[in-house]
Design a protein around this motif. Structure first.
Motif, short mmCIF file in Angstrom:
data_model
loop_
_atom_site.label_atom_id
_atom_site.label_comp_id
_atom_site.label_asym_id
_atom_site.label_seq_id
_atom_site.Cartn_x
_atom_site.Cartn_y
_atom_site.Cartn_z
N GLY A 181 14.58 0.23 4.76
CA GLY A 181 13.13 0.35 4.88
C GLY A 181 12.59 -0.41 6.07
O GLY A 181 11.62 0.00 6.71
N THR A 182 13.24 -1.52 6.42
CA THR A 182 12.84 -2.29 7.60
C THR A 182 13.07 -1.49 8.87
O THR A 182 12.22 -1.47 9.77
N ALA A 183 14.21 -0.83 8.97
CA ALA A 183 14.50 -0.01 10.14
C ALA A 183 13.45 1.09 10.31
O ALA A 183 12.96 1.34 11.42
N VAL A 184 13.10 1.73 9.20
CA VAL A 184 12.09 2.80 9.26
C VAL A 184 10.74 2.23 9.64
O VAL A 184 10.02 2.81 10.47
N SER A 185 10.36 1.09 9.07
CA SER A 185 9.06 0.48 9.35
C SER A 185 8.94 0.08 10.82
O SER A 185 7.90 0.30 11.46
N VAL A 186 10.01 -0.52 11.36
CA VAL A 186 9.99 -0.91 12.77
C VAL A 186 9.87 0.32 13.66
O VAL A 186 9.09 0.32 14.63
N SER A 187 10.60 1.37 13.34
CA SER A 187 10.53 2.59 14.14
C SER A 187 9.13 3.21 14.10
O SER A 187 8.62 3.70 15.11
N MET A 188 8.51 3.18 12.93
CA MET A 188 7.15 3.71 12.81
C MET A 188 6.19 2.93 13.69
O MET A 188 5.33 3.51 14.37
N ASP A 189 6.32 1.61 13.71
CA ASP A 189 5.45 0.80 14.56
C ASP A 189 5.64 1.15 16.03
O ASP A 189 4.67 1.20 16.80
N MET A 190 6.89 1.38 16.43
CA MET A 190 7.19 1.66 17.83
C MET A 190 6.71 3.05 18.25
O MET A 190 6.28 3.25 19.39
N THR A 191 6.78 4.01 17.35
CA THR A 191 6.45 5.39 17.73
C THR A 191 5.00 5.77 17.49
O THR A 191 4.51 6.74 18.08
N ARG A 224 0.81 -1.22 0.00
CA ARG A 224 0.00 0.00 0.00
C ARG A 224 0.85 1.27 0.00
O ARG A 224 0.37 2.33 -0.40
N TYR A 225 2.11 1.15 0.44
CA TYR A 225 3.00 2.31 0.48
C TYR A 225 4.30 1.95 -0.25
O TYR A 225 5.35 1.75 0.37
N PRO A 226 4.22 1.86 -1.58
CA PRO A 226 5.38 1.37 -2.34
C PRO A 226 6.47 2.40 -2.57
O PRO A 226 7.53 2.06 -3.09
N SER A 227 6.24 3.67 -2.21
CA SER A 227 7.20 4.71 -2.56
C SER A 227 8.55 4.46 -1.92
O SER A 227 9.60 4.65 -2.56
N MET A 228 8.59 4.03 -0.65
CA MET A 228 9.87 3.78 0.01
C MET A 228 10.61 2.64 -0.67
O MET A 228 11.81 2.72 -0.93
N THR A 229 9.90 1.55 -0.97
CA THR A 229 10.53 0.41 -1.63
C THR A 229 11.08 0.81 -2.99
O THR A 229 12.20 0.43 -3.36
N LEU A 230 10.33 1.61 -3.75
CA LEU A 230 10.80 2.04 -5.06
C LEU A 230 12.03 2.92 -4.94
O LEU A 230 12.98 2.80 -5.72
#
Length: 263
Positions: free
Chosen positions: A84-94, A24-30
């Motif tokens: 992207g994994t580091a950012v995704s994990v941080s988003m979940d935590m915050t 749903r949020y492909p911009s970071m992966t791209l």
């Protein structure tokens, strides 16, 4: 139901959640994918003629440099994807979702397992895509056997797992997604100071040990040996050792950080 089936069920649910989030949020992966692809095209078509002069006895051409370059770009792709994994994990935590999970009957480890498995799958997909670009511009591995291809894939998956656990720890240690992204910069920087673009022997003497014994260089040289038939030497066991050490360190670091009180 026993704890193991529950943990597997919850981990599968978290994996599905992370894959849906990535879709749903492909911009970071791209954005993370474009970096290694652009570097590949830049070094092949802009610097290829000059850089190929430093390969072998100086008589290599652009196609030889493509073969030399692709293994390093594949490893760099893994490093970029795990940011992207580091950012995704941080988003979940915050953003509070993990605090919500803590109040539910959800296996605690499933949150991290979902991120890790999802990241490894994304790394493999990214490697396939970048590898396809490499094949399109002339990369060939005609001498590699099926067993060597399987070993190369196994190394890429193991390296993805190792960097993913480190990236999870970086995401958990960052106070916000921006800081987590900055924490993960070494995962992009280290390939630049490895043998990805030029041989270690062509580097200054004082810098060669740094480039030779960091995690990326042994993995790159092992991948070259498997796909191109070059000498692997000690790089094979060194690459596996680096991966296992990073998996263990990343796992215990992440578990320790995740066990802290929620933010």
């Amino acid at each position: 139901m026993s704890s193991l089936p529950l943990a597997v069920r919850d981990s599968t649910t978290m994996l599905r959640r992370n894959l849906l989030h990535a879709r749903r949020y492909p911009s970071m992966t791209l954005n993370l994918l474009l970096t290694p692809v652009m570097l590949l095209l830049l070094f092949v078509y802009v610097f290829g003629e000059v850089m190929s002069a430093g390969i072998g006895d100086g008589g290599a051409d652009r196609s030889d440099y493509i073969a030399y370059l692709i293994p390093g770009i594949l490893l760099m792709t893994i490093g970029g994807t795990t940011i992207g994994t580091a950012v995704s994990v941080s988003m979940d935590m915050t953003e509070g979702i993990v605090a919500r999970f803590r109040t539910m009957a959800v296996s605690r480890g499933s949150v991290l397992i979902g991120h890790v498995v999802g990241s490894v799958l994304q790394c493999v997909a990214s490697v396939v895509l970048v590898g396809a670009v490499g094949v399109a511009i002339g990369f060939r591995s005609t001498d590699a056997t099926a067993l060597e291809w399987l070993a190369a894939l196994g190394l890429l998956v193991l390296f993805s797992l190792a960097l993913t656990w480190i990236a999870v720890g970086m995401g958990l240690s960052g106070p916000n997604p921006e800081a987590a992204s900055n924490n993960a910069v070494p995962l992009i920087f280290l390939p630049l100071v490895s043998s990805a673009f030029v041989p270690v022997d062509a580097m200054p003497g004082w810098f060669q040990p740094v480039a030779e014994y960091q995690p990326f260089t042994p993995a790159i040289e092992t991948l070259r040996g498997l796909l191109l038939g070059s000498e692997i030497g000690h790089n094979g066991w060194l690459a596996v050792a680096w991966c296992l050490v990073l998996v263990v360190l990343g796992y215990f670091w992440s578990r320790s950080l995740f066990g802290r009180d929620p933010r």
